[in-house]
Design a protein around this motif. Sequence first.
Motif, PDB file in Angstrom:
ATOM      1  N   ASP A 241       1.215  -0.999   0.288  1.00  0.00           N
ATOM      2  CA  ASP A 241       0.178  -0.057  -0.355  1.00  0.00           C
ATOM      3  C   ASP A 241       0.649   1.046   0.059  1.00  0.00           C
ATOM      4  O   ASP A 241       2.262   1.259   0.400  1.00  0.00           O
ATOM      5  CB  ASP A 241      -1.213  -0.024   0.828  1.00  0.00           C
ATOM      6  N   ILE A 242      -0.204   1.979  -0.019  1.00  0.00           N
ATOM      7  CA  ILE A 242       0.884   3.667  -0.067  1.00  0.00           C
ATOM      8  C   ILE A 242      -0.143   4.227   1.061  1.00  0.00           C
ATOM      9  O   ILE A 242      -1.119   4.475   0.948  1.00  0.00           O
ATOM     10  CB  ILE A 242       0.538   4.485  -1.151  1.00  0.00           C
ATOM     11  N   ILE A 243       0.770   5.532   1.576  1.00  0.00           N
ATOM     12  CA  ILE A 243       0.068   5.755   2.797  1.00  0.00           C
ATOM     13  C   ILE A 243      -0.048   7.398   2.518  1.00  0.00           C
ATOM     14  O   ILE A 243       1.593   7.460   2.415  1.00  0.00           O
ATOM     15  CB  ILE A 243       0.696   5.091   3.735  1.00  0.00           C
ATOM     16  N   VAL A 244      -0.784   8.311   3.012  1.00  0.00           N
ATOM     17  CA  VAL A 244      -0.312   9.408   2.552  1.00  0.00           C
ATOM     18  C   VAL A 244      -0.183  10.197   3.651  1.00  0.00           C
ATOM     19  O   VAL A 244      -1.891  10.137   4.373  1.00  0.00           O
ATOM     20  CB  VAL A 244      -1.086   9.905   1.290  1.00  0.00           C
TER      21      VAL A 244
ATOM     22  N   MET B  45       4.081  10.706   2.490  1.00  0.00           N
ATOM     23  CA  MET B  45       3.884   9.145   2.138  1.00  0.00           C
ATOM     24  C   MET B  45       4.618   7.698   2.350  1.00  0.00           C
ATOM     25  O   MET B  45       5.753   8.176   2.320  1.00  0.00           O
ATOM     26  CB  MET B  45       3.790   9.461   0.200  1.00  0.00           C
ATOM     27  N   VAL B  46       4.862   7.001   2.178  1.00  0.00           N
ATOM     28  CA  VAL B  46       4.614   6.054   2.864  1.00  0.00           C
ATOM     29  C   VAL B  46       4.656   5.048   1.613  1.00  0.00           C
ATOM     30  O   VAL B  46       3.593   4.493   1.559  1.00  0.00           O
ATOM     31  CB  VAL B  46       4.915   5.339   4.382  1.00  0.00           C
TER      32      VAL B  46
ATOM     33  N   LYS C  69       6.848  10.853  11.906  1.00  0.00           N
ATOM     34  CA  LYS C  69       5.922  10.286  13.085  1.00  0.00           C
ATOM     35  C   LYS C  69       4.371   9.882  12.842  1.00  0.00           C
ATOM     36  O   LYS C  69       4.065   9.311  13.286  1.00  0.00           O
ATOM     37  CB  LYS C  69       6.041  11.095  14.655  1.00  0.00           C
ATOM     38  N   GLU C  70       3.886  10.933  12.569  1.00  0.00           N
ATOM     39  CA  GLU C  70       2.581  10.949  12.265  1.00  0.00           C
ATOM     40  C   GLU C  70       2.285   9.801  11.647  1.00  0.00           C
ATOM     41  O   GLU C  70       0.943   8.465  11.132  1.00  0.00           O
ATOM     42  CB  GLU C  70       1.966  11.904  11.418  1.00  0.00           C
ATOM     43  N   LEU C  71       2.945   9.855  10.441  1.00  0.00           N
ATOM     44  CA  LEU C  71       2.929   8.267   9.524  1.00  0.00           C
ATOM     45  C   LEU C  71       3.468   6.845  10.507  1.00  0.00           C
ATOM     46  O   LEU C  71       2.732   5.620   9.670  1.00  0.00           O
ATOM     47  CB  LEU C  71       3.686   8.690   7.767  1.00  0.00           C
ATOM     48  N   LEU C  72       4.665   7.109  11.053  1.00  0.00           N
ATOM     49  CA  LEU C  72       5.021   5.944  11.544  1.00  0.00           C
ATOM     50  C   LEU C  72       4.233   5.863  12.716  1.00  0.00           C
ATOM     51  O   LEU C  72       2.844   4.399  12.470  1.00  0.00           O
ATOM     52  CB  LEU C  72       5.914   6.317  12.878  1.00  0.00           C
ATOM     53  N   GLU C  73       3.162   6.883  13.043  1.00  0.00           N
ATOM     54  CA  GLU C  73       1.080   5.893  14.141  1.00  0.00           C
ATOM     55  C   GLU C  73       0.516   5.759  13.118  1.00  0.00           C
ATOM     56  O   GLU C  73       0.140   4.716  13.404  1.00  0.00           O
ATOM     57  CB  GLU C  73       1.012   7.212  14.401  1.00  0.00           C
ATOM     58  N   PHE C  74       0.599   5.928  12.242  1.00  0.00           N
ATOM     59  CA  PHE C  74      -0.392   4.685  11.381  1.00  0.00           C
ATOM     60  C   PHE C  74       0.091   3.496  10.664  1.00  0.00           C
ATOM     61  O   PHE C  74      -0.881   3.148  11.158  1.00  0.00           O
ATOM     62  CB  PHE C  74      -0.940   6.035   9.592  1.00  0.00           C
ATOM     63  N   MET C  75       1.699   3.230  10.891  1.00  0.00           N
ATOM     64  CA  MET C  75       1.957   2.582  10.077  1.00  0.00           C
ATOM     65  C   MET C  75       1.606   1.491  11.902  1.00  0.00           C
ATOM     66  O   MET C  75       1.377   0.096  11.063  1.00  0.00           O
ATOM     67  CB  MET C  75       3.057   2.365   9.820  1.00  0.00           C
ATOM     68  N   ILE C  76       2.230   2.357  12.643  1.00  0.00           N
ATOM     69  CA  ILE C  76       2.186   1.255  14.095  1.00  0.00           C
ATOM     70  C   ILE C  76       0.401   0.560  14.568  1.00  0.00           C
ATOM     71  O   ILE C  76       0.901  -0.460  14.749  1.00  0.00           O
ATOM     72  CB  ILE C  76       2.466   2.201  14.968  1.00  0.00           C
ATOM     73  N   ALA C  77      -0.341   1.725  14.119  1.00  0.00           N
ATOM     74  CA  ALA C  77      -1.550   0.778  14.185  1.00  0.00           C
ATOM     75  C   ALA C  77      -2.123  -0.319  13.236  1.00  0.00           C
ATOM     76  O   ALA C  77      -2.542  -1.035  13.230  1.00  0.00           O
ATOM     77  CB  ALA C  77      -2.384   2.262  14.273  1.00  0.00           C
ATOM     78  N   ASP C  78      -2.028   0.796  11.893  1.00  0.00           N
ATOM     79  CA  ASP C  78      -2.258  -0.244  10.751  1.00  0.00           C
ATOM     80  C   ASP C  78      -1.440  -1.810  11.222  1.00  0.00           C
ATOM     81  O   ASP C  78      -1.614  -3.249  11.127  1.00  0.00           O
ATOM     82  CB  ASP C  78      -2.042  -0.381   9.851  1.00  0.00           C
TER      83      ASP C  78
END
Length: 155
Positions: free
Chosen positions: A54-57, A67-68, A105-114
Motif C-alpha cells: 500500500d501507499i499511505i499519505v 507518504m510511505v 511521526k504521524e505516518l509512523l503512528e499510522f503504520m504502527i496501528a495498521d
Amino acid sequence: MVRFAEEKDLDIINELRKQVNDIHVEGRPDVFKAGFGREIRDFAKAIMNGENSDIIVAERNGVICGMVCVDYVNKPETPYSKARNFYHVQEIAVDANHRRQGVAKELLEFMIADAKKRNLGKIELDVWEFNDSAIEFYQAVGFRQTRRWMEYEVE
C-alpha cells in the motif's frame, strides 16, 4: 490526517518520491539514476494496487505532504530462520517544506496501528548511511539497528 492513498494522489506521491530519489542520487550517484522516468513513476501505482502493499499519505490542510510505500511481508520458515511476518517500509518521503513538523511521526503512528491490525509485530526498513537526517529520525522514534550492509570496492 493520515490515510491510505488513492489513485488521484499518484502525481503528488511521485513528486515526493522524486525528492527522495534526488537525495539518493546526490548521496550515491554511483548507484542511483538521475531523473524520474515513467517506469519509476508507474511503480507507485503497482505498489498501490499490490496484493501485499500500500501507499499511505499524510495531509496538512488538504495538501499531501508525506507518504510511505509499505509491504506486508510473510516469510516462511527456512532451514536457517523461523517464519517471520512484518511491515516493510520501502520508501518514505516528507515534502521538503514540511520536514521537522511531525509528518513522518504521524505516518509512523499510522503504520504502527495498521501493523497491529494486521497482526504484524515489527516494522522494518533500511536506510543509506549518507542519509543522516533519516537515521537521526529513525533512532529518535525507537528504531534500532539490527544488521549492517557493507561493500568493498574492487579496483
